[in-house]
Design a protein around this motif. Structure first.
Motif, short mmCIF file in Angstrom:
data_model
loop_
_atom_site.label_atom_id
_atom_site.label_comp_id
_atom_site.label_asym_id
_atom_site.label_seq_id
_atom_site.Cartn_x
_atom_site.Cartn_y
_atom_site.Cartn_z
N LEU A 101 12.12 30.65 -12.92
CA LEU A 101 12.74 31.94 -13.16
C LEU A 101 13.04 32.52 -11.79
O LEU A 101 12.12 32.78 -11.01
N THR A 102 14.32 32.70 -11.48
CA THR A 102 14.70 33.11 -10.13
C THR A 102 15.97 33.95 -10.19
O THR A 102 16.36 34.42 -11.27
N VAL A 103 16.61 34.17 -9.06
CA VAL A 103 17.90 34.86 -8.99
C VAL A 103 18.92 33.87 -8.45
O VAL A 103 18.58 32.90 -7.78
N LYS A 104 20.17 34.15 -8.74
CA LYS A 104 21.23 33.33 -8.17
C LYS A 104 21.35 33.69 -6.69
O LYS A 104 21.51 34.87 -6.34
N PRO A 105 21.25 32.69 -5.81
CA PRO A 105 21.32 33.00 -4.38
C PRO A 105 22.75 33.31 -3.94
O PRO A 105 23.72 32.88 -4.57
N GLY A 106 22.85 34.04 -2.84
CA GLY A 106 24.15 34.30 -2.23
C GLY A 106 24.58 33.10 -1.40
O GLY A 106 23.83 32.14 -1.21
N ARG A 107 25.79 33.16 -0.92
CA ARG A 107 26.32 32.07 -0.09
C ARG A 107 25.69 32.12 1.29
O ARG A 107 25.45 33.18 1.84
N VAL A 108 25.42 30.95 1.83
CA VAL A 108 24.88 30.83 3.19
C VAL A 108 25.81 29.92 3.99
O VAL A 108 26.49 29.06 3.43
N PRO A 109 25.84 30.12 5.33
CA PRO A 109 26.75 29.30 6.13
C PRO A 109 26.14 27.94 6.52
O PRO A 109 24.92 27.80 6.63
#
Length: 189
Positions: A101-109
């Motif tokens: 159970l987590t969150v959708k991560p943001g984009r990383v470079p």
């Protein structure tokens, strides 16, 4: 002639239950009532397609804004999230099932600055492995970002397909197949 047997230091499992399962790091990275919560569920399968009921799956990810809770992520313009470590662990149970159970991560470079599609790094520990395996989970609702992702772009279509979770009834389904037909794509790290 003396027969030599493997010792615990030579194989990953089945020592996971003894040393790691049930410890302070669990499968819930956010609370069940968090409105951003994403449920990920899948099976760990061997080469014959049989469940691996005594394995362990770990995830590591950036937060929703795209920053890792790690000292090497020094991008101070992107906020950290109090209480979100971005790391979770789930033992496989019954028929090889694991769940997060987590969150959708943001984009990383990437190191060269190119943006990666939102993804979660997945590590697999199981009997018979001398070293853990590493793969990625990508999100099915990120078609454009997935198409431009530098890692996914370097793979054959059949390899990419093993890394994209499938949406099912409000959760994401992500099976991990250790070898054989439909083997999950793993990375040398």
């Amino acid at each position: 002639m003396t027969e030599v047997a493997l010792t615990p230091s030579q194989t990953v499992g089945p020592y996971l239950k003894i040393g790691l399962a049930g410890g302070p790091i669990g499968p819930h990275l956010v609370a069940p009532d968090d409105p951003r919560a994403v449920r990920i569920r899948g099976q760990l399968l061997d080469g014959a397609g049989d469940p691996v009921p005594d394995g362990m799956v770990e995830i590591w990810q950036a937060n929703e804004a795209g920053r890792y809770a790690h000292p090497s992520d020094t991008r101070d313009v992107i906020p950290l999230e109090d209480g979100f470590r971005g790391f979770g662990r789930s033992e496989t149970v019954d028929a090889g099932w694991f769940e997060f159970l987590t969150v959708k991560p943001g984009r990383v470079p990437m190191p060269d600055g190119r943006p990666q599609a939102p993804h979660i790094v997945v590590s697999v520990f199981a009997r018979g492995l001398l070293k853990h395996l590493v793969t990625r989970l990508y999100f099915p609702d990120e078609k454009d970002a997935n198409a431009a992702d530098p890692v996914l772009s370097g793979l054959e279509e059949s390899e990419r397909a093993t890394l994209i979770a499938q949406a099912e009834d409000g959760w994401l389904h992500f099976d991990i197949r250790l070898q054989g037909n439909g083997q999950t794509t793993f990375f040398a790290v």
